[in-house]
Scaffold this motif. Structure first.
Motif, PDB file in Angstrom:
ATOM      1  N   PRO A   1      -9.222   8.144   0.150  1.00  0.00           N
ATOM      2  CA  PRO A   1      -8.820   7.397  -1.041  1.00  0.00           C
ATOM      3  C   PRO A   1      -9.067   5.901  -0.865  1.00  0.00           C
ATOM      4  O   PRO A   1      -8.914   5.358   0.238  1.00  0.00           O
ATOM      5  CB  PRO A   1      -7.319   7.693  -1.163  1.00  0.00           C
TER       6      PRO A   1
ATOM      7  N   LEU B   1      -1.869   8.313  -6.133  1.00  0.00           N
ATOM      8  CA  LEU B   1      -3.174   8.910  -5.864  1.00  0.00           C
ATOM      9  C   LEU B   1      -3.102  10.432  -5.830  1.00  0.00           C
ATOM     10  O   LEU B   1      -4.062  11.110  -6.215  1.00  0.00           O
ATOM     11  CB  LEU B   1      -3.730   8.384  -4.540  1.00  0.00           C
TER      12      LEU B   1
ATOM     13  N   GLY C   1      -4.882   1.126  -5.592  1.00  0.00           N
ATOM     14  CA  GLY C   1      -5.193   2.488  -5.161  1.00  0.00           C
ATOM     15  C   GLY C   1      -6.035   3.199  -6.204  1.00  0.00           C
ATOM     16  O   GLY C   1      -5.692   3.195  -7.391  1.00  0.00           O
TER      17      GLY C   1
ATOM     18  N   ALA D   1       1.084   1.931  -3.676  1.00  0.00           N
ATOM     19  CA  ALA D   1      -0.224   2.139  -4.310  1.00  0.00           C
ATOM     20  C   ALA D   1      -0.778   3.517  -3.981  1.00  0.00           C
ATOM     21  O   ALA D   1      -1.566   4.076  -4.752  1.00  0.00           O
ATOM     22  CB  ALA D   1      -1.199   1.055  -3.867  1.00  0.00           C
ATOM     23  N   ARG D   2      -0.384   4.087  -2.832  1.00  0.00           N
ATOM     24  CA  ARG D   2      -0.903   5.395  -2.432  1.00  0.00           C
ATOM     25  C   ARG D   2      -0.209   6.553  -3.143  1.00  0.00           C
ATOM     26  O   ARG D   2      -0.798   7.621  -3.312  1.00  0.00           O
ATOM     27  CB  ARG D   2      -0.764   5.588  -0.913  1.00  0.00           C
TER      28      ARG D   2
ATOM     29  N   ASP E   1      -5.250  -3.070   0.391  1.00  0.00           N
ATOM     30  CA  ASP E   1      -3.891  -3.555   0.634  1.00  0.00           C
ATOM     31  C   ASP E   1      -4.014  -4.828   1.466  1.00  0.00           C
ATOM     32  O   ASP E   1      -4.417  -4.777   2.626  1.00  0.00           O
ATOM     33  CB  ASP E   1      -3.096  -2.475   1.371  1.00  0.00           C
TER      34      ASP E   1
ATOM     35  N   GLY F   1      -9.626   1.244   2.832  1.00  0.00           N
ATOM     36  CA  GLY F   1      -8.783   2.429   2.982  1.00  0.00           C
ATOM     37  C   GLY F   1      -9.351   3.465   3.927  1.00  0.00           C
ATOM     38  O   GLY F   1      -8.605   4.291   4.458  1.00  0.00           O
TER      39      GLY F   1
ATOM     40  N   VAL G   1      -7.918   2.420  -0.929  1.00  0.00           N
ATOM     41  CA  VAL G   1      -6.654   1.684  -0.908  1.00  0.00           C
ATOM     42  C   VAL G   1      -6.937   0.288  -0.376  1.00  0.00           C
ATOM     43  O   VAL G   1      -7.224   0.117   0.810  1.00  0.00           O
ATOM     44  CB  VAL G   1      -5.596   2.378  -0.029  1.00  0.00           C
TER      45      VAL G   1
ATOM     46  N   GLY H   1       0.792  -1.221   0.000  1.00  0.00           N
ATOM     47  CA  GLY H   1       0.000   0.000   0.000  1.00  0.00           C
ATOM     48  C   GLY H   1       0.826   1.274   0.000  1.00  0.00           C
ATOM     49  O   GLY H   1       0.340   2.331  -0.425  1.00  0.00           O
TER      50      GLY H   1
END
Length: 299
Positions: free
Chosen positions: A150, A108, A142, A104-105, A154, A260, A152, A101
């Motif tokens: 957001p 964003l 994400g 992946a963030r 994970d 998330g 997310v 994560g």
């Protein structure tokens, strides 16, 4: 470790604790120190770019922890996705990347979608359950929003199904299709985040300067604005999130929300009030501090 790498790693670990992802936060510190003291990984890796095209990248981790090459990769993928619509890359020759994560963030903030997975060296044997073939199976997605937290997602695809988990037999009996789906997702993680990244099925084929550099990562970044106006997409995600929050939660839970949201709430609350950690977590940090003659970060 070089100061800049130490500070970056510390920030990643504390950020995970802030989100309540304690399994991949500062609780990992003793494990990483052990990697260095036993010379399984180098504390001062040289991260290098091996190959690059308008839409692809390969990054070498230099035998250190995977945080550095994975962060370097996603940082380079963001402008490529903005320019080309999509960008894909891999990292190789490194250890643990931490929570998927984290990476992946990052896109964003640029209104980009991101997918992250990772694989590691397997040591399979006929005596094991075939579930072990799914590896560590981390996966993160994400999606940007406007005003809502957001999205997310994970997770470990094989969570509760790793070898030694308490409820494997019960899950197989009650929900075999769920078990097989989890196994399939885990295999995808291993194929993309492992084999594609130079981590072979046969450990004997994995010749490495640093024995702990046995992992890879696979990351995709996509500009959703190529398919619909991004502000319209984010408005849809906000509406979706708000609608879900009005729905009946699962039995035993008092709230319904998208992935998330809970971590986002914790991040803001813990930043104000401090991070609550379990006694075993605190004791591990205290022992590590004492081992190196440092002041403990916890009371």
């Amino acid at each position: 470790m070089p100061t800049d790498k130490a500070q970056f790693l510390a920030r990643c670990l504390v950020d995970n604790d802030l989100r309540g992802v304690f399994s991949h936060g500062t609780r990992q510190t003793p494990r990483y120190v052990q990697h260095f003291t036993q010379r399984e990984l180098t504390p001062a890796p040289e991260v290098t770019l091996l190959n690059e095209s308008p839409t692809t990248i390969i990054v070498d981790g230099g035998g250190g922890l995977g945080y550095y090459p994975a962060h370097e990769l996603v940082t380079r993928l963001i402008p490529k996705a903005q320019q080309m619509g999509i960008a894909v890359g891999i990292t190789r020759n490194h250890g643990h990347i931490g929570a998927a994560g984290i990476y992946a963030r990052l896109p964003l903030a640029h209104d980009l979608f991101c997918y992250v997975t990772s694989g590691h060296q397997l040591h399979l044997s006929p005596e094991e359950s075939f579930l072990a073939a799914a590896g560590g199976s981390p996966m993160a997605f994400g999606l940007p929003t406007a005003e809502e937290p957001p999205f997310v997602l994970d997770f470990g695809a094989m969570h509760d199904l790793y070898v030694g988990s308490d409820h494997i037999n019960t899950l197989i009996e009650l929900a075999p299709s769920t078990v097989f789906r989890s196994f399939g997702l885990g295999c995808v993680c291993q194929a993309l985040g492992g084999f594609v990244c130079g981590v072979p099925v046969d450990p004997a084929q994995g010749k490495r300067e640093w024995s702990g550099a046995n992992q890879g990562s696979f990351i995709i970044v996509v500009d959703l604005n190529r398919f619909m106006p991004i502000e319209a997409f984010k408005a849809e995600m906000d509406a979706y999130s708000r609608q879900v929050q009005t729905m009946e939660p699962l039995p035993g839970y008092d709230r319904a929300m998208l992935a998330g949201g809970l971590e986002w709430e914790r991040e803001h609350r813990y930043a104000r009030e401090g991070i609550p950690i379990a006694s075993r977590h605190a004791e591990a940090l205290q022992r590590l501090a004492a081992q190196f003659g440092l002041e403990s970060p916890v009371g």
